[in-house]
Scaffold this active site. Structure first.
Site, short mmCIF file in Angstrom:
data_model
loop_
_atom_site.label_atom_id
_atom_site.label_comp_id
_atom_site.label_asym_id
_atom_site.label_seq_id
_atom_site.Cartn_x
_atom_site.Cartn_y
_atom_site.Cartn_z
N HIS A 38 0.80 -1.30 -0.05
CA HIS A 38 0.06 0.14 0.21
C HIS A 38 0.90 1.15 -0.10
O HIS A 38 1.73 1.21 0.90
CB HIS A 38 -1.03 -0.06 1.12
N TYR A 57 0.60 -4.63 -20.41
CA TYR A 57 1.09 -4.90 -18.87
C TYR A 57 0.01 -4.60 -17.62
O TYR A 57 -0.06 -5.37 -17.01
CB TYR A 57 2.54 -4.31 -18.71
ZN LIG Z 1 -2.41 4.88 3.48
#
Ligand SMILES: [Zn+2]
Length: 213
Positions: free
Chosen positions: A95, A122
């Protein structure tokens, strides 16, 4: 999982975190990386910089997210926990607050069912579909619950006015897919106001046949 494998994973998280940070993929103490173990998972610590991680201090968590050892885990641990619970195939999650993806996450005109168009092969192979998860304030547990609704169906989501989360079947795979997402967000912004050709449905079907996920 053997201690050796866990220690290698810790080193790999620090190595890839440094690489992402040095290339400006996430700034300050933003972003977090996790990897699944047989007996829980590893997650980068709260207020840590991905560019300067100490492998030995990366947090270890029980499968339910309880902190077992290492520094206190990222406050965004529930994002990772929700993804792992919904996706048995997920071995690692990245993340980031990567600039171009965050920029796209703030645009009102994007399709919340699938934010980015199929610009390149891709992108189609590594991300495919990218839903937009509505905005929640940092630390709001409701965000974890919101992610659950998407996680079973897709390995990548974009949090509105926040950033992307990408799961992979390996740590490298999650990082590569995240890089592809960020580059595609950059292309999308570069092409703003132009009239780009997207891959056609036939071209996408051909890719899915040649490279089944
Ligand atoms: Zn975050």
């Amino acid at each position: 999982m053997t201690a050796m494998t866990e220690s290698k994973l810790r080193d790999k998280i620090a190595e890839l975190g440094k690489s992402l940070f040095e290339r400006g993929m996430t700034a300050g103490s933003s972003g977090n990386i996790s990897a699944r173990l047989d007996d829980g998972w590893l997650l980068t610590p709260t207020n840590s910089c991905l560019g300067r991680l100490d492998p030995a201090r990366i947090a270890k968590l029980a499968p339910d997210g309880q902190h077992l050892s290492g520094d206190p885990p990222s406050k965004e641990l529930f994002l990772h926990g929700a993804m792992y619970e919904e996706r048995a195939s997920a071995k690692a999650i990245v993340h980031l607050h990567s600039t171009h993806s965050v920029a796209v996450s703030c645009l009102p005109e994007v399709d919340p069912a699938d934010v980015l168009p199929p610009l390149t092969a891709y992108y189609v192979m590594k991300i495919g579909r990218l839903p937009l998860v509505p905005y929640y304030r940092p630390g709001d547990k409701a965000l974890g619950e919101a992610i659950r609704g998407y996680a079973a169906k897709t390995h990548a989501v974009l949090l509105a006015n926040h950033g992307p989360i990408v799961a992979g079947t390996s740590l490298e795979g999650a990082v590569y897919a995240m890089e592809e997402l960020e580059e595609t967000a950059k292309l999308y912004l570069l092409l703003h106001g132009r009239n780009p050709r997207w891959l056609s449905e036939d071209q996408i079907a051909e890719l899915q046949e040649a490279f089944p996920s």
